[in-house]
Design an enzyme around this catalytic site. Structure first.
Site, mmCIF file in Angstrom:
data_model
loop_
_atom_site.group_PDB
_atom_site.id
_atom_site.type_symbol
_atom_site.label_atom_id
_atom_site.label_comp_id
_atom_site.label_asym_id
_atom_site.label_seq_id
_atom_site.Cartn_x
_atom_site.Cartn_y
_atom_site.Cartn_z
ATOM 1 N N HIS A 76 19.281 42.023 12.524
ATOM 2 C CA HIS A 76 18.802 41.393 13.760
ATOM 3 C C HIS A 76 17.347 40.941 13.593
ATOM 4 O O HIS A 76 16.961 39.872 14.056
ATOM 5 C CB HIS A 76 18.826 42.388 14.932
ATOM 6 N N LYS A 132 31.234 47.215 25.632
ATOM 7 C CA LYS A 132 31.513 48.154 24.543
ATOM 8 C C LYS A 132 30.817 49.472 24.831
ATOM 9 O O LYS A 132 29.879 49.514 25.641
ATOM 10 C CB LYS A 132 31.092 47.599 23.180
ATOM 11 N N ARG A 140 27.551 36.199 10.380
ATOM 12 C CA ARG A 140 27.699 36.926 9.122
ATOM 13 C C ARG A 140 28.920 36.468 8.345
ATOM 14 O O ARG A 140 28.891 36.325 7.154
ATOM 15 C CB ARG A 140 27.823 38.440 9.389
ATOM 16 N N SER A 181 25.365 46.946 13.822
ATOM 17 C CA SER A 181 24.987 48.166 14.546
ATOM 18 C C SER A 181 26.102 49.199 14.439
ATOM 19 O O SER A 181 25.833 50.395 14.301
ATOM 20 C CB SER A 181 24.722 47.853 16.018
HETATM 21 P P1 ADP Z 1 26.698 41.282 20.569
HETATM 22 O O1 ADP Z 1 27.312 42.421 21.311
HETATM 23 O O2 ADP Z 1 26.168 40.188 21.434
HETATM 24 O O3 ADP Z 1 27.525 40.765 19.415
HETATM 25 P P2 ADP Z 1 24.969 42.427 18.548
HETATM 26 O O4 ADP Z 1 23.763 43.243 18.770
HETATM 27 O O5 ADP Z 1 26.101 43.059 17.829
HETATM 28 O O6 ADP Z 1 25.361 41.936 19.984
HETATM 29 O O7 ADP Z 1 24.580 41.098 17.777
HETATM 30 C C1 ADP Z 1 23.698 40.135 18.323
HETATM 31 C C2 ADP Z 1 23.739 38.886 17.452
HETATM 32 O O8 ADP Z 1 23.196 39.183 16.170
HETATM 33 C C3 ADP Z 1 25.137 38.326 17.183
HETATM 34 O O9 ADP Z 1 25.048 36.920 17.128
HETATM 35 C C4 ADP Z 1 25.483 38.875 15.827
HETATM 36 O O10 ADP Z 1 26.427 38.061 15.161
HETATM 37 C C5 ADP Z 1 24.125 38.831 15.161
HETATM 38 N N1 ADP Z 1 24.000 39.798 14.062
HETATM 39 C C6 ADP Z 1 24.323 41.108 14.075
HETATM 40 N N2 ADP Z 1 24.061 41.688 12.879
HETATM 41 C C7 ADP Z 1 23.565 40.703 12.084
HETATM 42 C C8 ADP Z 1 23.132 40.639 10.716
HETATM 43 N N3 ADP Z 1 23.197 41.711 9.912
HETATM 44 N N4 ADP Z 1 22.667 39.470 10.238
HETATM 45 C C9 ADP Z 1 22.659 38.384 11.059
HETATM 46 N N5 ADP Z 1 23.058 38.353 12.334
HETATM 47 C C10 ADP Z 1 23.507 39.493 12.852
#
Ligand code: ADP
Length: 159
Positions: A17, A41, A90, A128
């Protein structure tokens, strides 16, 4: 001035992130990392904790801030005067969902552009959920998240 909102659950924030955030901060004038308070979630950390962990990670980045919201993402973006929503991609599996969400958001507010940044190769495996899963098993996650986040995970799973 172009303001971009990077919305997500960030439960907790990972180096993946933060990589997207720092890259977005080089492209846009202002980036707001926006913590969605009640995603559909199960959460490990409260909105306050998620915001605090991000705040600590971005404290030295002058054009990045953190905020939280409960409304529709496009509504929040409109409220703060953002023109862009940032998402990270990703893998193909992310693409399907992001495309669907981008189409919905486009319909809700055609004035807001969704811009996806490709995950850096070194973080393309990182989520995460993976971090929580391995931290729960007692593994060291210090190469995957900032030190203070690793500590918070350690404390959580020590209980
Ligand atoms: P959400 O519940 O909105 O998916 P996340 O916190 O899981 O929230 O992810 C927020 C954003 O960051 C999403 O667009 C996700 O694809 C992106 N993201 C999560 N992990 C990574 C990573 N390792 N590299 C790049 N983008 C990521």
């Amino acid at each position: 001035m172009i303001t971009a909102v990077y919305p997500g659950s960030f439960d907790p924030v990972t180096n993946g992130h933060l990589d997207i955030t720092s890259r977005a901060a080089r492209v846009f004038d202002q980036v707001i990392v926006a913590v969605y308070e009640r995603p559909n979630k199960r959460l490990l950390f409260s909105a306050e904790q998620r915001v605090r962990m991000i705040g600590q990670a971005i404290q030295d980045w002058p054009n990045v801030s953190v905020d939280r919201y409960e409304s529709l993402t496009v509504e929040y973006a409109r409220q703060v005067g953002a023109q862009v929503l940032i998402r990270g991609l990703r893998a193909l599996t992310d693409f399907e969902l992001e495309l669907q969400m981008a189409h919905i958001n486009q319909r809700l507010d055609p004035g807001i552009e969704v811009i996806c940044l490709m995950a850096s190769q070194s973080y393309s495996f990182l989520s995460s959920s993976i971090v929580k899963e391995i931290a729960a098993l007692g593994a060291n996650v210090s190469s995957l998240v900032p030190a203070h986040v690793a500590r918070a995970l350690g404390e959580h799973f020590a209980d």
